[in-house]
Design an enzyme around this catalytic site. Structure first.
Site, short mmCIF file in Angstrom:
data_model
loop_
_atom_site.label_atom_id
_atom_site.label_comp_id
_atom_site.label_asym_id
_atom_site.label_seq_id
_atom_site.Cartn_x
_atom_site.Cartn_y
_atom_site.Cartn_z
NE ARG A 98 63.12 -131.79 -37.58
CZ ARG A 98 63.19 -130.48 -37.82
NH1 ARG A 98 62.15 -129.86 -38.36
NH2 ARG A 98 64.27 -129.80 -37.51
CB CYS A 137 59.63 -125.22 -34.04
SG CYS A 137 60.09 -123.58 -34.66
#
Length: 273
Positions: free
Chosen positions: A178, A231
């Site tokens: 990611r 995050c």
């Protein structure tokens, strides 16, 4: 910050003591907001209350990202409803090694609200069961409400503009895939904040799902004069902050909106690879 973890054996002993901790079960499943409460009712540590990621630990998703912090007023109401005060120890847990919601609860209680005694159950519910801990079904009566009104530490967090203009090292808790922009299963834009480094929250744990030793974490965690943890939505970033606490290092500040807020403004830069 010391004493941020508790073992299942220590928890079992403390529940027999004169001032037992308030145990908060933070289990959750992304994409199913009812799953955490359902899991808690199907089997939980005796006396524990469910603390819900979407309803108690976050506000409604929107401009602030997928899991923006609740207002201080809303979180105070949650703390009072659960009978939490500085004189009552608190233990938080989930079933993801703390990665999904327990570390977020720890950060909100211990760092943001300033509760003096909050610990994360190392290994979570699995560790409790491995020690032969009992699970009970159904609900639990709510404790007597508290009147605690904490003084929140606004300096423990940053907003997107501060992240955009700041020089702090940004540490991304998402997976390498990611981070590099090779896969993005949740948010509409892939990549990371320019200048960030990747420290997946899963790297804080051993294969057994326990936190690595403090000296190991100290050697592995990124270093910088000032650090911002982020995050996807400000949840697993708290796991990295917790790891810094275990390592005895200064705590990073949290960017609660994280990637899911960052990408809402197309003028903010995106890096890949």
């Amino acid at each position: 910050m010391k004493h941020v973890l508790i073992t299942a054996e220590e928890l079992a002993e403390s529940l027999k003591g004169q001032n037992p901790p308030r145990v908060l079960d933070c289990r959750a499943r992304l994409g199913d907001s009812a799953a955490g409460h359902r899991l808690w009712k199907a089997g939980h540590i005796p006396t524990s209350q469910h603390l819900d990621l979407d309803r108690d630990l976050a506000a409604e998703p929107g401009e602030g990202g997928r899991h923006p912090l609740p207002s201080p007023h809303a979180f105070v109401a949650t703390l009072q409803r659960l009978g939490i005060s500085p004189t009552v120890p608190v233990v938080v847990l989930d079933d993801m090694g703390g990665q999904l919601a327990a570390a977020r609860a720890w950060w909100m209680l211990a760092v943001w609200a300033g509760h003096p005694d909050v610990r994360v159950l190392d290994g979570g519910l699995s560790a409790w069961q491995e020690e032969g801990g009992e699970l009970v079904l159904g609900g639990e009566p709510l404790p007597e409400p508290s009147q605690w009104r904490p003084a929140f530490d606004g300096s423990a967090r940053l907003d997107a503009d501060q992240v955009f203009s700041g020089r702090e090292l940004k540490v991304d808790a998402r997976s390498e895939e990611r981070f590099r922009g090779e896969a993005e299963p949740i948010d509409p834009v892939a990549g990371h904040i320019p200048g960030a480094v990747c420290r997946p929250s899963a790297a804080n744990l051993t294969e057994a799902g326990r936190f690595k030793a403090p000296e190991t974490l100290d050697a592995e965690l990124p270093r910088g004069e000032a650090i911002v943890a982020y995050c996807g939505s400000g949840v697993t970033a708290c796991h990295n902050i917790l790891a810094y606490a275990i390592a005895g290092r200064p705590l990073p500040r949290l960017y609660p909106g994280s990637w899911s807020e960052w990408i809402r403004d197309p003028s903010r830069p995106v890096a890949r690879a």
